[in-house]
Write a protein that holds these residues in place. Structure first.
Motif, PDB file in Angstrom:
ATOM      1  N   PRO A 151      89.735  67.041  28.098  1.00  0.00           N
ATOM      2  CA  PRO A 151      88.085  67.101  29.400  1.00  0.00           C
ATOM      3  C   PRO A 151      88.416  67.010  30.678  1.00  0.00           C
ATOM      4  N   ALA A 152      89.352  66.428  31.181  1.00  0.00           N
ATOM      5  CA  ALA A 152      89.785  66.916  32.402  1.00  0.00           C
ATOM      6  C   ALA A 152      90.179  67.866  33.295  1.00  0.00           C
ATOM      7  N   THR A 153      90.596  69.386  32.270  1.00  0.00           N
ATOM      8  CA  THR A 153      90.048  71.099  32.520  1.00  0.00           C
ATOM      9  C   THR A 153      88.476  71.609  32.263  1.00  0.00           C
ATOM     10  N   HIS A 154      87.790  71.514  33.023  1.00  0.00           N
ATOM     11  CA  HIS A 154      86.858  71.815  33.558  1.00  0.00           C
ATOM     12  C   HIS A 154      86.603  72.466  34.423  1.00  0.00           C
ATOM     13  N   ALA A 155      85.875  73.498  34.472  1.00  0.00           N
ATOM     14  CA  ALA A 155      84.812  73.959  35.154  1.00  0.00           C
ATOM     15  C   ALA A 155      83.205  74.473  35.026  1.00  0.00           C
ATOM     16  N   LEU A 156      82.626  74.160  36.416  1.00  0.00           N
ATOM     17  CA  LEU A 156      81.344  73.827  36.798  1.00  0.00           C
ATOM     18  C   LEU A 156      81.215  75.032  37.335  1.00  0.00           C
ATOM     19  N   LEU A 157      79.944  75.796  36.939  1.00  0.00           N
ATOM     20  CA  LEU A 157      79.515  76.860  37.845  1.00  0.00           C
ATOM     21  C   LEU A 157      77.885  77.016  38.192  1.00  0.00           C
ATOM     22  N   LYS A 158      76.942  77.524  38.921  1.00  0.00           N
ATOM     23  CA  LYS A 158      76.353  77.376  39.711  1.00  0.00           C
ATOM     24  C   LYS A 158      75.968  79.586  39.589  1.00  0.00           C
ATOM     25  N   ASN A 159      75.354  79.669  38.410  1.00  0.00           N
ATOM     26  CA  ASN A 159      74.855  81.230  38.407  1.00  0.00           C
ATOM     27  C   ASN A 159      73.592  81.748  38.214  1.00  0.00           C
ATOM     28  N   PRO A 160      73.062  82.562  38.797  1.00  0.00           N
ATOM     29  CA  PRO A 160      71.403  83.406  39.042  1.00  0.00           C
ATOM     30  C   PRO A 160      71.992  83.975  38.159  1.00  0.00           C
ATOM     31  N   TYR A 161      71.001  84.237  36.744  1.00  0.00           N
ATOM     32  CA  TYR A 161      70.741  85.439  35.857  1.00  0.00           C
ATOM     33  C   TYR A 161      69.589  86.003  36.692  1.00  0.00           C
ATOM     34  N   THR A 162      69.709  86.952  35.641  1.00  0.00           N
ATOM     35  CA  THR A 162      68.704  88.050  35.901  1.00  0.00           C
ATOM     36  C   THR A 162      68.535  88.762  34.384  1.00  0.00           C
ATOM     37  N   VAL A 163      67.676  88.546  33.840  1.00  0.00           N
ATOM     38  CA  VAL A 163      67.352  88.706  32.208  1.00  0.00           C
ATOM     39  C   VAL A 163      65.916  90.165  32.089  1.00  0.00           C
ATOM     40  N   ASP A 164      66.744  91.046  31.626  1.00  0.00           N
ATOM     41  CA  ASP A 164      65.374  91.941  30.446  1.00  0.00           C
ATOM     42  C   ASP A 164      65.155  91.626  29.620  1.00  0.00           C
ATOM     43  N   LEU A 165      63.919  91.482  29.826  1.00  0.00           N
ATOM     44  CA  LEU A 165      63.549  91.094  27.788  1.00  0.00           C
ATOM     45  C   LEU A 165      62.595  92.216  27.519  1.00  0.00           C
ATOM     46  N   VAL A 166      62.257  92.530  25.967  1.00  0.00           N
ATOM     47  CA  VAL A 166      61.415  93.224  25.365  1.00  0.00           C
ATOM     48  C   VAL A 166      61.054  92.274  24.262  1.00  0.00           C
ATOM     49  N   ARG A 167      59.075  92.665  24.321  1.00  0.00           N
ATOM     50  CA  ARG A 167      58.481  91.673  23.332  1.00  0.00           C
ATOM     51  C   ARG A 167      59.133  92.185  22.097  1.00  0.00           C
ATOM     52  N   ASP A 168      59.146  91.502  21.327  1.00  0.00           N
ATOM     53  CA  ASP A 168      59.237  91.297  18.958  1.00  0.00           C
ATOM     54  C   ASP A 168      58.443  90.631  18.961  1.00  0.00           C
ATOM     55  N   GLY A 169      57.405  91.302  18.380  1.00  0.00           N
ATOM     56  CA  GLY A 169      56.172  90.016  17.362  1.00  0.00           C
ATOM     57  C   GLY A 169      55.597  89.454  19.080  1.00  0.00           C
ATOM     58  N   ASP A 170      55.621  88.543  18.434  1.00  0.00           N
ATOM     59  CA  ASP A 170      55.004  86.898  19.539  1.00  0.00           C
ATOM     60  C   ASP A 170      56.390  86.394  20.168  1.00  0.00           C
ATOM     61  N   ARG A 171      57.156  87.005  20.016  1.00  0.00           N
ATOM     62  CA  ARG A 171      58.627  86.749  20.921  1.00  0.00           C
ATOM     63  C   ARG A 171      58.980  87.641  21.585  1.00  0.00           C
ATOM     64  N   TRP A 172      59.922  86.734  22.404  1.00  0.00           N
ATOM     65  CA  TRP A 172      60.785  87.907  23.790  1.00  0.00           C
ATOM     66  C   TRP A 172      61.968  88.261  23.383  1.00  0.00           C
ATOM     67  N   LEU A 173      63.149  88.970  23.340  1.00  0.00           N
ATOM     68  CA  LEU A 173      64.471  88.895  23.015  1.00  0.00           C
ATOM     69  C   LEU A 173      65.115  89.562  24.661  1.00  0.00           C
ATOM     70  N   ILE A 174      66.348  89.026  24.898  1.00  0.00           N
ATOM     71  CA  ILE A 174      66.782  89.402  25.602  1.00  0.00           C
ATOM     72  C   ILE A 174      67.806  91.160  25.380  1.00  0.00           C
ATOM     73  N   ARG A 175      67.317  91.655  26.447  1.00  0.00           N
ATOM     74  CA  ARG A 175      67.672  93.352  26.005  1.00  0.00           C
ATOM     75  C   ARG A 175      68.709  93.103  27.188  1.00  0.00           C
ATOM     76  N   ARG A 176      69.594  92.792  28.750  1.00  0.00           N
ATOM     77  CA  ARG A 176      70.667  93.120  29.378  1.00  0.00           C
ATOM     78  C   ARG A 176      70.032  91.388  29.730  1.00  0.00           C
ATOM     79  N   MET A 177      71.755  90.996  30.411  1.00  0.00           N
ATOM     80  CA  MET A 177      71.360  89.980  30.924  1.00  0.00           C
ATOM     81  C   MET A 177      72.521  89.898  31.619  1.00  0.00           C
ATOM     82  N   ARG A 178      72.655  90.068  32.987  1.00  0.00           N
ATOM     83  CA  ARG A 178      73.783  90.120  34.282  1.00  0.00           C
ATOM     84  C   ARG A 178      73.873  88.749  34.808  1.00  0.00           C
ATOM     85  N   ILE A 179      74.584  88.044  34.865  1.00  0.00           N
ATOM     86  CA  ILE A 179      75.342  86.707  34.987  1.00  0.00           C
ATOM     87  C   ILE A 179      76.059  86.651  36.441  1.00  0.00           C
ATOM     88  N   ASP A 180      75.437  86.562  37.624  1.00  0.00           N
ATOM     89  CA  ASP A 180      76.549  85.967  38.934  1.00  0.00           C
ATOM     90  C   ASP A 180      77.053  84.821  38.925  1.00  0.00           C
TER      91      ASP A 180
END
Length: 177
Positions: free
Chosen positions: A134-163
């Motif tokens: 556990p002493a080997t770790h990485a902590l990241l702060k990432n902006p996410y941009t996520v494109d989603l589509v409706r699937d009935g009553d829920r939403w699903l991720i179609r594209r995700m970009r992580i900066d």
């Protein structure tokens, strides 16, 4: 007794907040969409943290794309663009299960709905700890941009970009040596 005419909500507020009192159904529908859109990102994050294949997979469309390349480029890694729900789930869980413990914290979600598609941006803080060290770790702060589509009553991720805005620690905690 003084009465005041209702004032329009500022343009930067969600449409639901600008609705008239008799638009209750529309307000409820928009707020539900916003909650379900954000929940897709929560399923993505918690599915990884719990190593829960079904929960993680439930976040994605069958043809989803996950692009971690912009974040990884900050420390010289070159992961591939991940395409397809099964490939994404298999790759991420194989990389972490039994090797890395993760915790993801999702903040600052912003949602824009356009019919049956949506765009979500958020900040995600992701901690990665090697299970055996556990002493080997990485902590990241990432902006996410996520494109989603409706699937009935829920939403699903179609594209995700992580900066990546910043990271500290050892990136081998994510990708290995």
């Amino acid at each position: 007794m003084t009465t005041h005419a209702p004032q329009a909500a500022p343009a930067h507020l969600p449409q639901a907040l600008a609705a008239k009192p008799d638009d209750t159904a529309a307000v409820v529908a928009e707020l539900r969409d916003r909650a379900e859109i954000t929940d897709a990102l929560y399923r993505f994050a918690l599915g990884q943290d719990l190593k829960d294949r079904a929960l993680f997979a439930s976040a994605f469309t069958a043809d989803a794309e996950l692009d971690f390349r912009p974040a990884a480029a900050r420390w010289g890694a070159e992961p591939p663009l991940m395409t397809g729900r099964d490939a994404i789930v298999d790759a991420i869980l194989a990389m972490f299960t039994g090797r890395v413990d993760t915790t993801h914290q999702v903040t600052n979600p912003r949602v824009r709905v356009d019919g049956d598609t949506a765009r979500l941006t958020a900040l995600v803080e992701a901690q990665h700890l090697l299970t055996a060290d556990p002493a080997t770790h990485a902590l990241l702060k990432n902006p996410y941009t996520v494109d989603l589509v409706r699937d009935g009553d829920r939403w699903l991720i179609r594209r995700m970009r992580i900066d990546n805005t910043w990271f500290t620690g050892d990136p081998t905690a994510i990708f290995g040596g």
